[in-house]
Scaffold this motif. Structure first.
Motif: not given
Length: 839
Positions: A403-416
């Protein structure tokens, strides 16, 4: 058809047209036919070659003369000869046909057997009353190859266009009509290709912006320029949805008309990423301006939901006291999916704990198919787990797989990363604030301690010292109150000796909990001599439970238990109550420990002075039999007698014993001393007849003499014979005896009191003399003078030299003589200057 039969006459008649040519005709053939670049072959009605030019010979690999008279069948591959010759015979038999055939293609064969494609034109004509057929041939091998290559390239192009991930349109530059569109174009606009073909290219875009796009296309095509990558460009699909795109276009000539090719790249994800990053940039400022970790986590989780559209998100923080990751902030979606059974993760968890420990984020596409995590009992199927440094982890999950794509992963890393930076900044600010508060508190405590130290100098008794300490601490703003407790004689608990600022009801409750308090932090401080802190009375299990409610009612939220020590002796425990845990930080602990030692030193000093100033004393004799004392075991094993002449306590914690040994060689005692782990050093001072004086030093080793001296006793004498003996000390007449009994039992449980005897000092003025002497000599001078006396330095001949005594006391020889002469001068001055008042 079989090869035609030819007679010699026929062969001669048809062998060549050259023989029948006139001069004018020969010139014609030479300039027009023979020297032509294309191959020319003329055949008779039966297929016999009657003429061939040089180009034909080169094409087929023959000399021209060789071809003359041969059947035309020879120029074709064997598999095509019948077919081709049959077609030729049809033309021959059709006498009315005068049509000229052009652009025909057949396969020829060279003399070497090599086949090649060729094109030819075919014409029937009359020549000297003969019907002939002339063919112009051309080798089209290169053209066929080029055509084949073009077809391959065209097919490859069409395949690439069709398989391209981006939408591709081909439009007429003049009309703007779409000529072709690929499958990606149909998917992008949710329209069939048949519907797209024929539309105007501007109709692909929002209705209100048609004129803008029309002008843009026309201007760029006129200038023969590509359309710029404008972030504000978009198309409309069949449902009216606006899709942001980037266009890359070129124009070219195709089949006589100018066409434009446009590649439309869907930048929805890029737009989504840019908008999310812009929002994250704004939230970063808000995060960094927040000082509360709870609010930081709450704001970060709300950002994951509102900005990144990740509804099932949460933050777990590291609980250092438990080495686990505990939920700090979770969305309602998470709690609903988990049915409120929110887990706590151990640091050795092979998924969440590993991400925290390694600092490497992880994406789980499907829990059910991922090794090592498939066995987890969770409704979640996919997740992104990102570390928050030393603070914890940020998790977003979904009940759907992948349910998650590369953009979700990248944005989560930025928010984290932003969340981690905010938590680190908040923690740093808290540390700075805490240090500032601790420094303020420390300065306040130091001021209180300085005030107490000044008061201790003038305190005449132990009771006055304890009362002063408690009152000064209770009078400060830092503490609710203070009391000093001691161990009870029953050894089961403690009792309050002195108190100030403590509510009477609370003090009344303490005797009822004597046994319980004996297991609490105060008793632990008394037993170990180490500072004990209770930061939270409400939750700390070491605080006596039956006193907890009473303490909280008084606002006693935190407590410090300070052992009052001198050397190896603990006089009691000073207890402080406060409502602020910051009052007992790391720096304050050092100050408190020093305060306990200062009070202990003051108590020891007044206890020692009481003995010096008292005219009435009590002699106490304690048994040393059956103890593990070095002198007892040595006397027993060597079957000798040891008499204690005196003990000199040193300021560095060393106690020097001077003993007289009889019935044994002193070397044997020195040998045992060198083997003992508790003896620091030993030496022979003097040997007289059957006796020998020895000096034995113990450093920070518990002995009965040390325990009694630290309690304020003075060692008079001691003797041991064959392991049995006793020690006699002198204590002030008005002091409690129990502390001295406890001191002996704390060293050797077998030590017990043999006798107690009160007596008056022989001279009434002794106390005055001792008082003046103690006020005159420094501690070091008194120590050196006492050691010199006991070591026989003043005997004649001297039993110990100044150098030996200096080594014993661990000082230089000049320093020893300097202190000794100063002590002698003060002592003699006091003795002779006030002689009439002493005797």
């Amino acid at each position: 058809m079989s090869e035609p039969f030819r007679s010699d006459d026929s062969a001669r008649a048809n062998s060549s047209l050259v023989e029948t040519e006139t001069g004018e005709e020969a010139a014609f053939f030479k300039h027009i036919v023979r020297d032509a670049l294309d191959a020319v072959v003329t055949v008779s009605g039966d297929g016999t070659i009657v003429f061939a030019n040089e180009a034909a010979g080169r094409m087929f690999g023959y000399d021209v003369d060789t071809l003359l008279g041969e059947s035309i069948r020879r120029l074709f591959p064997e598999r095509h000869r019948d077919e081709y010759f049959a077609e030729f015979r049809e033309q021959v038999e059709d006498a009315d046909t005068s049509t000229e055939y052009t652009g025909l293609e057949r396969t020829g064969v060279r003399r070497t057997g090599e086949e090649f494609p060729m094109s030819f034109s075919f014409r029937r004509h009359r020549y000297h009353d003969r019907t002939l057929f002339t063919t112009t041939l051309r080798d089209i091998t290169d053209r066929k190859r080029q055509q084949n290559e073009l077809e391959i390239a065209t097919e490859k192009y069409r395949t690439l266009v069709e398989a391209a991930p981006d939408a591709i349109f081909l439009a007429d530059v003049e009309t703007g009509k779409i000529l072709e569109a690929n499958r990606a174009a149909a998917e992008l606009l949710d329209r069939p290709i048949e519907e797209l073909v024929g539309m105007h290219q501007s109709d692909l875009h929002p209705e209100g912006e048609l004129e803008r796009y029309k002008n843009l296309f026309e201007r760029r095509h006129d200038l023969d320029e590509s359309i710029p990558d404008d972030h504000n460009m978009s198309v409309i699909d069949s449902n009216g949805n606006r899709i942001p795109i980037a266009i890359n276009s070129t124009s070219t000539e195709l089949n006589g008309r100018r066409v434009a090719q446009g590649i439309f790249h869907d930048i929805s994800n890029r737009k989504r990423r840019e908008e999310a990053l812009s929002s994250l940039h704004e939230t970063t400022h808000e995060l960094l301006e927040t000082s509360s970790p709870k609010l930081i986590c709450q704001h970060a989780v709300e950002t994951a939901v509102d900005v990144l559209d990740l509804p099932a998100s949460g933050i777990y923080l590291h609980a250092e006291d438990r080495d686990v990751l505990e939920p700090e902030v979770l969305t309602d979606t998470v709690e609903e999916l988990l049915n409120d059974a929110v887990p706590t993760y151990a640091l050795d968890d092979n998924l969440v704990g590993t991400v925290f420990e390694t600092g490497e984020p992880r994406v789980i596409s499907d829990f059910q198919t991922t090794p090592n995590v498939a066995q987890r009992d969770t409704p979640m199927r996919s997740a992104i787990i990102t570390p928050l440094g030393e603070h914890g982890v940020f998790i977003t999950a979904s009940p759907s797989p992948r349910d998650f794509d590369r953009i979700d992963f990248d944005l989560m890393r930025v928010l984290a990363a932003n969340t981690e930076a905010a938590l680190t900044r908040a923690e740093r600010e808290r540390d700075v604030a805490r240090q500032r508060d601790e420094l303020t508190t420390l300065n306040r405590i130091n001021a209180i301690v300085r005030d107490i130290n000044q008061a201790l100098v003038a305190a005449p008794s132990r009771e006055e010292i304890e009362r002063t300490v408690c009152e000064r601490l209770a009078a400060s703003d830092a503490y609710h109150g203070a009391f000093i407790a001691m161990g009870s004689s029953t050894e089961e608990g403690m009792f309050v000796q002195t108190a100030a600022g403590i509510d009477d009801e609370y003090l009344d409750a303490m005797p009822e909990n004597t046994a319980e308090s004996g297991q609490g932090p105060a008793a632990l401080a008394l037993r170990t001599g180490e500072l004990q802190i209770v930061e939270d009375v409400k939750s700390d299990p070491s605080f006596p439970p039956s006193l907890r409610n009473a303490a909280l009612d008084q606002g006693y939220n935190s407590a410090a238990y300070i052992p009052i020590v001198y050397g190896e002796t603990t006089y009691g425990v000073l207890t402080l109550y406060t409502d602020d845990p910051a009052v007992v930080g790391e720096r304050e602990r050092d100050v408190f420990s020093e305060l306990g030692e200062t009070i202990g030193h003051a108590i020891n000093a007044v206890e020692s002075k009481r003995l010096l100033y008292s005219d009435r004393v009590v002699e106490l004799e304690f048994s040393l039999t059956n103890t593990e004392s070095f002198f007892v075991t040595t006397s027993d094993e060597l079957e000798c007698s040891l008499d204690l002449d005196g003990v000199v306590p040193s300021s560095d914690g060393t106690y020097i014993f001077y003993v007289t040994a009889s019935g044994v060689s002193p070397e044997r005692i020195l040998e045992r001393a060198s083997e003992s782990s508790i003896v620091e050093r030993a030496r022979l001072v003097q040997k007289r007849d059957e006796e020998a004086m020895l000096e034995v030093a113990f450093h920070r080793t518990a002995t009965i003499a040390q325990a009694l001296i630290e309690r304020g006793a003075y060692v008079l004498r001691g003797s041991i014979t064959d392991g049995e003996g006793s020690i006699v000390v002198e204590v002030p007449g008005n002091t409690r005896i129990r502390p001295f009994l406890d001191a002996v039992e704390s060293v050797y449980s077998e030590g017990n009191l043999l006798s107690k005897q009160s007596r008056e000092r022989p001279f009434h003025s002794t106390s005055g003399f001792y008082h003046e002497l103690s006020e005159t000599l420094t501690e070091r001078q008194a120590e050196i003078l006492h050691a010199a006396y006991l070591a026989g330095y003043f005997d004649y001949p001297r039993a110990s030299s100044g150098k030996e005594l200096a080594e014993t006391l661990d000082i230089s020889s000049p320093t020893f003589h300097q202190h000794l002469q100063a002590a002698e001068r003060k002592f003699l001055t006091l003795l002779f200057a006030g002689q009439s008042g002493i005797v």
